[in-house]
Design an enzyme around this catalytic site. Structure first.
Site, short mmCIF file in Angstrom:
data_model
loop_
_atom_site.label_atom_id
_atom_site.label_comp_id
_atom_site.label_asym_id
_atom_site.label_seq_id
_atom_site.Cartn_x
_atom_site.Cartn_y
_atom_site.Cartn_z
CE LYS A 192 -1.45 3.12 2.79
NZ LYS A 192 -1.69 4.26 1.90
N GLY A 245 7.25 5.13 8.08
CA GLY A 245 6.39 6.30 8.22
C GLY A 245 6.59 6.93 9.58
CB SER A 246 4.58 9.39 11.39
OG SER A 246 3.34 8.71 11.39
CB VAL A 249 1.25 5.80 11.54
CG1 VAL A 249 0.71 4.61 10.76
CG2 VAL A 249 0.37 7.02 11.29
N GLY A 250 3.35 4.17 13.38
CA GLY A 250 4.11 2.95 13.66
C GLY A 250 3.72 2.34 15.00
CD GLU A 267 13.96 1.19 9.22
OE1 GLU A 267 14.36 2.20 9.84
OE2 GLU A 267 14.58 0.11 9.19
CB CYS A 301 13.39 9.39 7.96
SG CYS A 301 14.33 8.48 6.74
CD GLU A 402 10.21 13.15 11.55
OE1 GLU A 402 9.14 12.63 11.87
OE2 GLU A 402 11.06 12.58 10.82
P1 NAP Z 1 2.69 8.47 7.78
O1 NAP Z 1 1.62 9.50 7.83
O2 NAP Z 1 2.95 7.67 9.00
O3 NAP Z 1 2.31 7.52 6.55
C1 NAP Z 1 3.11 6.45 6.16
C2 NAP Z 1 2.26 5.39 5.51
O4 NAP Z 1 1.37 4.86 6.49
C3 NAP Z 1 1.37 5.91 4.37
O5 NAP Z 1 1.26 4.90 3.39
C4 NAP Z 1 0.04 6.12 5.07
O6 NAP Z 1 -1.06 6.08 4.22
C5 NAP Z 1 0.03 4.94 6.02
N1 NAP Z 1 -0.88 5.11 7.15
C6 NAP Z 1 -1.28 6.27 7.73
N2 NAP Z 1 -2.11 5.99 8.75
C7 NAP Z 1 -2.23 4.63 8.82
C8 NAP Z 1 -2.95 3.74 9.65
N3 NAP Z 1 -3.71 4.18 10.64
N4 NAP Z 1 -2.85 2.42 9.42
C9 NAP Z 1 -2.07 1.96 8.42
N5 NAP Z 1 -1.37 2.75 7.59
C10 NAP Z 1 -1.44 4.07 7.79
O7 NAP Z 1 4.09 9.09 7.34
P2 NAP Z 1 4.41 10.00 6.10
O8 NAP Z 1 3.86 11.37 6.35
O9 NAP Z 1 4.03 9.33 4.83
O10 NAP Z 1 6.01 10.03 6.14
C11 NAP Z 1 6.70 10.87 6.98
C12 NAP Z 1 7.23 10.11 8.18
O11 NAP Z 1 7.92 8.95 7.76
C13 NAP Z 1 8.25 10.92 8.96
O12 NAP Z 1 8.03 10.74 10.32
C14 NAP Z 1 9.57 10.31 8.54
O13 NAP Z 1 10.61 10.48 9.46
C15 NAP Z 1 9.19 8.89 8.37
N6 NAP Z 1 10.14 8.19 7.50
C16 NAP Z 1 11.00 7.32 8.09
C17 NAP Z 1 11.94 6.68 7.32
C18 NAP Z 1 12.90 5.70 7.96
O14 NAP Z 1 13.47 4.91 7.23
N7 NAP Z 1 13.11 5.74 9.26
C19 NAP Z 1 12.00 6.91 5.95
C20 NAP Z 1 11.10 7.81 5.39
C21 NAP Z 1 10.16 8.44 6.18
P3 NAP Z 1 -1.68 7.42 3.59
O15 NAP Z 1 -0.63 8.01 2.75
O16 NAP Z 1 -2.83 6.92 2.80
O17 NAP Z 1 -2.07 8.30 4.73
#
Ligand code: NAP
Length: 514
Positions: A192, A245-246, A249-250, A267, A301, A402
């Site tokens: 997804k 992701g965030s 959510v993680g 991650e 990130c 962040e």
């Molecule tokens: P996000 O809002 O957590 O979304 C990440 C993914 O999770 C998206 O596909 C999102 O879908 C999905 N999602 C959201 N809510 C969910 C739920 N309740 N259940 C299941 N899936 C859900 O993060 P983002 O804004 O895309 O990315 C930014 C974050 O990612 C930052 O915190 C960044 O530091 C982190 N990140 C970490 C790394 C690493 O390797 N450590 C790398 C890149 C990014 P939708 O798009 O449909 O909402």
């Protein structure tokens, strides 16, 4: 900025795909969602530019994709790994052939400048080849037995259907990291993508389709986190979830996976630090800080969002950084003159503006930027000036949280020990770096920084695919992706004992008589 002021539709002006409806990729077919609904994906540099519409899927679509992946697993797991590798080599070649074309669509979809989206595609290519090479390794372990005429080994086994939920900031690299590792181990995939960047993963699926990957081995379902992500996490046929992701959510995903003990790889967020010592090459450190803080408009990130600088070079560093940041050219990332693209969304801009206010209220000194860009050619996008706060304190919210935008915070310090203490003093543990010409500083910081990535005389970004990638504390849950560590996420050990003695030999008991 001038590039988005063209009178032609952007896709014509920049030789991009015409907008159309994209479908889910399930069981080797491009299919509509059972909901009959779609959502729009628009260019964050110009909201008038429609990239395409995508399936607004639901649990039923997820279930169809997981069932297809589960059926395909029966055969894929028995396909010899070197044969599986050939599909990955082929995909790598396709992506290499189409790198520029794919990168241009990605810049349009998520905003970062073309050079960076080309790097994003290159990461996916590198991972395809790295994991294809693993097809002839996937090393296990052989080890002596404590008993005679007995052979011991441990081998890697695939898990089954791997569910993947990915973010928008590395829209093809991260899906590529996860899926190449999963596939080479013999798992099948349901992914997804982030709703801001579904096209990038659709393009990856197109490459798998062209490479004739067997039907059902790689599946894509687009839609929201709640409607698609949750059913994927909850589906009992999905044996492992890999999420980037965030942290918020993680955490929820971690809780959802716990009752069934589902394998889970996370991650998450970061608040990464560059430490600049008195003996550093300050110009080099400024180069690194600029790239680390404002690459991808700070939406990495691993972004260098904290700069802890020793007082002997503090003022020089701040002055040079602010002067250079002011000169960065902001605009549409397909314009070759542009250094920094837009933020992903209006919501992200609101977050940046909120933190600029917080930093100002907390008493940090704004030495560069601080404003949203809204006029003229910026009017239809989500742009913000590169922003630098100086004289910040380690406990301020701008030093702790962040922001995920083009904002960085400079904090003065007196010593290496203080820099390390400030550097470690956040809830995240993804990446850290030191600029120094003293090998003692470099090795002490390498030993004492509690982060998954560490750099010397380079910023906090720049990971290569053959090393483990991930973080400590609230950045991760102990796993790593990329490198051989990535294989650990998508395989399980099976220890095998083969007794050819012809008699009952009891481990731990009969050893005394040997
Ligand atoms: P996000 O809002 O957590 O979304 C990440 C993914 O999770 C998206 O596909 C999102 O879908 C999905 N999602 C959201 N809510 C969910 C739920 N309740 N259940 C299941 N899936 C859900 O993060 P983002 O804004 O895309 O990315 C930014 C974050 O990612 C930052 O915190 C960044 O530091 C982190 N990140 C970490 C790394 C690493 O390797 N450590 C790398 C890149 C990014 P939708 O798009 O449909 O909402």
């Amino acid at each position: 900025m001038s590039a988005t002021t063209t009178t032609k539709p952007l896709h014509e002006a920049y030789s991009l795909r015409a907008p159309r409806e994209y479908r889910n990729y399930i069981d080797g077919e491009w299919v509509r969602s059972t909901t009959g609904k779609t959502f729009e994906n628009r260019n964050p540099a110009n909201e008038d530019d429609l990239v395409g519409t995508f399936q607004n899927s639901n649990a039923q679509d997820v279930s169809a994709a997981v069932d297809a992946a589960d059926r395909a697993f029966a055969k894929w797991r028995l396909t010899p790994a070197p044969k599986r590798a050939e599909f990955l080599y082929h995909v790598g070649e396709i992506l290499r052939r189409d790198k520029e074309k794919i990168a241009r669509e990605m810049t349009r979809e998520m905003g970062k400048v073309l050079e960076e989206t080309k790097g994003d595609v290159q990461e996916c290519i590198d991972m395809a080849f790295l994991m294809a090479g693993e097809g002839r390794r996937l090393f296990g372990v052989t080890t002596p037995s404590e008993l005679p005429n007995k052979f011991n080994m441990a081998v890697r086994m695939p898990l089954g259907v791997a569910g993947m939920i990915t973010p928008w900031n590395f829209p093809i690299a991260i899906p590529g990291w996860k899926s190449m590792a999963a596939l080479i181990c013999g798992n099948t995939v349901v992914i997804k993508p982030a709703s801001f960047t579904p096209l990038s993963v659709v393009m990856l699926a197109e490459a798998f389709e062209e490479a004739r990957l067997p039907k059902g081995v790689f599946n894509v379902v687009t839609g929201s986190g709640g409607a698609v992500g949750n059913p994927l996490i909850e589906n009992p046929k999905v044996r492992v979830i890999s999420f980037t992701g965030s942290t918020d959510v993680g955490r929820d995903i971690s809780i959802a996976c716990a009752p069934n003990f589902k394998h889970l790889h996370l991650e998450m967020g970061g608040k990464n630090v560059i430490m600049v010592m008195n003996d550093a090459n300050v110009d080099l450190a400024v180069d690194g800080a600029l790239w680390g803080a404002f690459g991808t408009a700070g939406q990495r990130c691993t972004a260098s969002s904290r700069l802890v600088v020793q007082r002997g070079v503090y003022q020089e560093f701040v002055d040079k950084l602010a002067a250079r940041a002011k000169k960065l050219r902001v605009g549409f990332g397909l314009d070759a003159k542009i250094d920094m693209g837009p933020n992903i969304s209006k919501g992200q801009i609101d977050t940046v503006r909120k933190y600029v206010k917080i930093g100002t209220d907390e008493g940090a000194k704004l030495v560069c930027g601080g404003n949203e860009l809204k006029d003229g050619a910026y009017a239809k996008g989500h742009f913000h000036e590169p922003t630098v706060f100086a004289d910040a304190k380690p406990g301020m919210r701008i030093s702790q949280e962040e922001i995920f935008g083009p904002v960085t915070t400079v904090i003065p310090c007196d010593s290496l020990e203080e820099a390390i203490s400030i550097g470690n003093g956040v809830k995240y543990g993804l990446s850290s770096s030191i600029y120094t010409n003293d090998v003692r500083n470099a090795f002490t910081a390498m030993r004492d920084m509690y982060t998954g990535l560490f750099y010397v005389n380079a910023p906090t970004i720049g990971a290569e695919v053959h090393l483990p990638f991930g973080g400590t504390k609230e950045t991760g849950n102990g796993h790593r992706e990329a490198g051989v560590a990535g294989i650990d996420v998508f395989s399980e050990w099976k220890s095998v004992y083969i007794d050819y003695s012809g008699s009952l030999q009891r481990a731990q008991i009969d050893t005394e008589t040997v």
